[in-house]
Every structure is written in structure tokens, then in C-alpha cells.
Design an enzyme around this catalytic site. Structure first.
Site, PDB file in Angstrom:
ATOM      1  N   ASP A 206       0.853  -1.197   0.000  1.00 12.35           N
ATOM      2  CA  ASP A 206       0.000   0.000   0.000  1.00 12.35           C
ATOM      3  C   ASP A 206       0.886   1.245   0.000  1.00 12.35           C
ATOM      4  O   ASP A 206       1.625   1.491   0.958  1.00 12.35           O
ATOM      5  CB  ASP A 206      -0.911  -0.043   1.243  1.00 12.35           C
ATOM      6  CG  ASP A 206      -2.047   0.963   1.188  1.00 12.35           C
ATOM      7  OD1 ASP A 206      -1.970   1.917   0.395  1.00 12.35           O
ATOM      8  OD2 ASP A 206      -3.013   0.805   1.965  1.00 12.35           O
TER       9      ASP A 206
ATOM     10  N   ASP B 179      -3.326   7.361  -3.105  1.00 14.31           N
ATOM     11  CA  ASP B 179      -3.284   6.215  -2.196  1.00 14.31           C
ATOM     12  C   ASP B 179      -3.686   5.001  -3.025  1.00 14.31           C
ATOM     13  O   ASP B 179      -4.802   4.955  -3.559  1.00 14.31           O
ATOM     14  CB  ASP B 179      -4.276   6.486  -1.049  1.00 14.31           C
ATOM     15  CG  ASP B 179      -4.234   5.437   0.046  1.00 14.31           C
ATOM     16  OD1 ASP B 179      -3.491   4.447  -0.083  1.00 14.31           O
ATOM     17  OD2 ASP B 179      -4.971   5.618   1.037  1.00 14.31           O
TER      18      ASP B 179
ATOM     19  N   HIS C  58     -11.678   5.977   2.104  1.00 13.06           N
ATOM     20  CA  HIS C  58     -11.714   7.240   2.852  1.00 13.06           C
ATOM     21  C   HIS C  58     -11.523   8.435   1.941  1.00 13.06           C
ATOM     22  O   HIS C  58     -10.778   8.365   0.966  1.00 13.06           O
ATOM     23  CB  HIS C  58     -10.604   7.212   3.909  1.00 13.06           C
ATOM     24  CG  HIS C  58      -9.275   6.748   3.346  1.00 13.06           C
ATOM     25  ND1 HIS C  58      -8.321   7.615   2.913  1.00 13.06           N
ATOM     26  CD2 HIS C  58      -8.794   5.495   3.092  1.00 13.06           C
ATOM     27  CE1 HIS C  58      -7.286   6.920   2.435  1.00 13.06           C
ATOM     28  NE2 HIS C  58      -7.553   5.630   2.518  1.00 13.06           N
TER      29      HIS C  58
ATOM     30  N   HIS D 114      -7.568  10.940   5.953  1.00 14.43           N
ATOM     31  CA  HIS D 114      -8.864  10.316   6.244  1.00 14.43           C
ATOM     32  C   HIS D 114      -9.902  11.372   6.570  1.00 14.43           C
ATOM     33  O   HIS D 114      -9.786  12.069   7.567  1.00 14.43           O
ATOM     34  CB  HIS D 114      -8.755   9.343   7.435  1.00 14.43           C
ATOM     35  CG  HIS D 114      -8.001   8.102   7.092  1.00 14.43           C
ATOM     36  ND1 HIS D 114      -6.707   7.893   7.485  1.00 14.43           N
ATOM     37  CD2 HIS D 114      -8.354   7.015   6.366  1.00 14.43           C
ATOM     38  CE1 HIS D 114      -6.296   6.717   7.012  1.00 14.43           C
ATOM     39  NE2 HIS D 114      -7.276   6.171   6.337  1.00 14.43           N
TER      40      HIS D 114
ATOM     41  N   GLU E 187     -10.904   0.903  -1.105  1.00 12.83           N
ATOM     42  CA  GLU E 187      -9.932  -0.158  -0.843  1.00 12.83           C
ATOM     43  C   GLU E 187     -10.563  -1.426  -0.272  1.00 12.83           C
ATOM     44  O   GLU E 187     -10.546  -1.650   0.928  1.00 12.83           O
ATOM     45  CB  GLU E 187      -8.773   0.327   0.032  1.00 12.83           C
ATOM     46  CG  GLU E 187      -9.124   1.072   1.291  1.00 12.83           C
ATOM     47  CD  GLU E 187      -7.854   1.529   2.036  1.00 12.83           C
ATOM     48  OE1 GLU E 187      -6.903   0.744   2.134  1.00 12.83           O
ATOM     49  OE2 GLU E 187      -7.837   2.672   2.526  1.00 12.83           O
TER      50      GLU E 187
ATOM     51  N   GLU F 187      -6.533  -1.119  -4.147  1.00 14.93           N
ATOM     52  CA  GLU F 187      -6.965   0.254  -3.839  1.00 14.93           C
ATOM     53  C   GLU F 187      -6.601   1.220  -4.967  1.00 14.93           C
ATOM     54  O   GLU F 187      -5.526   1.131  -5.547  1.00 14.93           O
ATOM     55  CB  GLU F 187      -6.276   0.726  -2.543  1.00 14.93           C
ATOM     56  CG  GLU F 187      -6.632   2.163  -2.146  1.00 14.93           C
ATOM     57  CD  GLU F 187      -6.019   2.590  -0.821  1.00 14.93           C
ATOM     58  OE1 GLU F 187      -4.994   2.003  -0.427  1.00 14.93           O
ATOM     59  OE2 GLU F 187      -6.561   3.520  -0.206  1.00 14.93           O
TER      60      GLU F 187
END
Ligand code: CO
Length: 291
Positions: A85, A96, A155, A163, A188, A276
Site C-alpha cells: 500500500d 493512495d 476514505h 482520512h 480499498e 486500492e
């Protein structure tokens, strides 16, 4: 969202995608975990970007929040399911993105989180609720015989904020945030052979600053100095280098100036996969920044 901001999301996304793809191809049985993590993080910095968080490499039942410690002696082993990640930021605009590498025989498990992500992305447009995306994720994972992890979520993202709303569940919930044009967020999905819930392990490698308070102890001040430029984004214990800093870091955690993020794991012996992407909602769909 203005063009300048969109530009930065696209830039960090493109870089994160390229580095994630390249790095995932380099995982081999017997390779050093620490060496891999450090080489990927160095690649981000060498491109003139910064990390949005330490590279998370989480093995098997560990779903998230593991990274290398100083002197980490782990090597990748046959059978490992390796979640990878990566967060890249340019001026605080975050990409992300995560993928899973299978060193065993778990193609269907990987397919479950991958197809859940792709199906959810296809459904994104203004007016859709986060709960509807959760239902899509859950269905894609369950129809392949696995469980989604219910207490991990996608998020919302903002400048130097990792977040925020909307929270994108991995299971069907009623309602949830209604998606709007211009929202930036990560989806994700996690698929598991285990219980479908994660708990905290004792291992903590990742921290972030959560409060601004005066600090007197010199070693604690030195840590604060080192993490200032993170602007609240997570950092790794390993990045502090010196062993003396470990005690200072624990002191800062006790004083609730920094917060530690324990490794999150499903039950022992289970296997977890994750995929993700980061995306921005447009008038009729979305732009995936991390392809
Ligand atoms: Co994320």
C-alpha cells in the site's frame, strides 16, 4: 476542485501507479523486506515527490499498517500474500493505491478484492451513496467465497488529510455519504479467508502527530523537529533512525502528541488481499488518478 489542484492529484497519482507497478514486480521469495521497503520509498523521494505515509507491506493475515523496522530481518517466503500500500503526495495532494502480490496459490482471493474495486469504480457518480458502493464490494467478494473486511474502509482525501468523509465501506450499509462532483477519495476492498474483521496486534511501526503541545525533553524535541514537515501525515519509527528516538516516541505517544497505528490483522492463519485506487468524482463518473 480547481485545475491546479486536479493537476497535482493527477501528478501524484501517475507517479504512485508507476512505482507501485514496478515495485510489485520486484517481490520475490527470499528478498529482504526492509530492502524492498527502503528502495520503494527512495524511488518516491528521487522523483521529487513525498510519501503520504510509510510504505505499508502487510503479510498474510495482516491487512494493513505494517512496515519495515530498522534492522528488520524478514524475507518474503513461499506462500506469502503480500499487500503493498503506497501513498504519494505532491504539496499534500495524495495518491493512495494498493495491490497484492501472491507468492502462493491464491489467485481467486486476489481476484475478489480486485474485481470488487473495479466494480465499485464503475458505479461511482454524483448521487450514488457510499453504502451502495459497499454493497457492490461485498457482493463481488462473497460470490467468490470470501469475506470482505467490515471494519476497514476507503476514505476521503484532502490536502495533507488522509482520512475524511466520505467513508467507503466494504460491506452494504444503509445510506452513507452521497457522492458529489469534485470529491477525492480512495476505495480499498479487502477480501479475507478469515473472520472478516481485523484487530490490533502489539506491533506498532507507524505514527502521526495528533496534537501541538510544548515538549521539553531534548530527545522528544528532536523527534518533533524531524516530523514537523509531515504536517500531520503518518511517519515510520524507522525514519527516525536513532534507537534513542524510540523512547522519545513512546513518551510522545503517552502524552498524546503522537498516535501509533498498530498492525491490523484478521485471525492467525487467514489470508487477506487488498486492492486500492484513488479517484475524483466527475459530472458523469470519475477519474481514477492511480491507474
Ligand atoms: Co487508503
Amino acid at each position: 476542485m480547481n485545475d491546479g489542484i486536479l493537476e497535482k492529484y493527477l501528478e501524484s497519482g501517475k507517479l504512485a501507479a508507476a512505482i507501485l507497478k514496478e515495485s510489485a514486480q520486484e517481490i520475490r521469495v527470499g528478498r529482504s523486506y526492509l530492502e524492498l521497503v527502503e528502495s520503494v520509498e527512495a524511488r518516491v523521494r528521487n522523483e521529487g515527490a513525498a510519501l503520504a505515509f510509510p510504505l505499508n507491506v502487510s503479510l498474510n493475515e495482516d491487512a494493513a499498517h505494517d512496515t519495515a523496522s530498522t534492522g528488520d530481518e524478514r524475507v518474503f517466503a513461499k506462500g506469502d500474500v503480500v499487500k503493498f500500500d503506497l501513498g504519494v503526495q505532491i504539496d499534500g495532494y495524495i495518491a493512495d493505491t494498493a495491490t497484492t502480490v501472491d507468492l502462493g496459490n491464491n489467485a481467486l482471493l486476489l481476484e475478489a478484492s480486485h474485481e470488487a474495486l473495479e466494480a465499485a469504480i464503475r458505479a461511482v457518480r454524483p448521487g450514488v451513496t457510499a453504502g451502495e458502493l459497499g454493497a457492490i464490494v461485498q457482493n463481488e467478494i462473497e460470490r467468490r467465497g470470501y469475506r470482505p473486511i467490515a471494519n476497514l474502509t476507503g476514505h476521503g482525501l484532502d490536502q495533507y488529510v488522509l482520512h475524511k468523509d466520505p467513508t467507503i465501506p466494504n460491506i452494504a450499509i444503509n445510506d452513507g455519504t452521497v457522492l458529489e462532483e469534485g470529491m477525492a477519495f480512495a476505495i480499498e476492498p479487502f477480501a479475507t479467508t478469515g473472520s472478516g474483521r481485523v484487530g490490533e496486534k502489539t506491533r506498532v511501526e507507524i505514527y502521526s502527530q495528533i496534537a501541538e503541545k510544548p515538549v521539553r525533553i531534548p530527545s522528544a524535541r528532536a523527534v518533533m523537529e524531524q516530523i514537523r514537515d509531515r504536517q500531520g501525515l503518518p511517519f515510520s519509527r524507522r525514519w527516525l533512525g536513532d534507537k534513542k528516538m524510540d523512547l522519545a516516541l513512546l513518551g510522545l505517544a503517552r502524552s498524546q502528541i503522537v498516535h501509533g497505528y498498530p498492525v491490523l490483522a484478521d485471525i492467525p492463519g487467514s489470508l487477506v488481499s487488498q486492492h486500492e485506487h484513488t479517484l475524483i468524482v466527475t459530472a458523469d463518473g470519475c477519474i481514477v488518478t492511480t491507474r
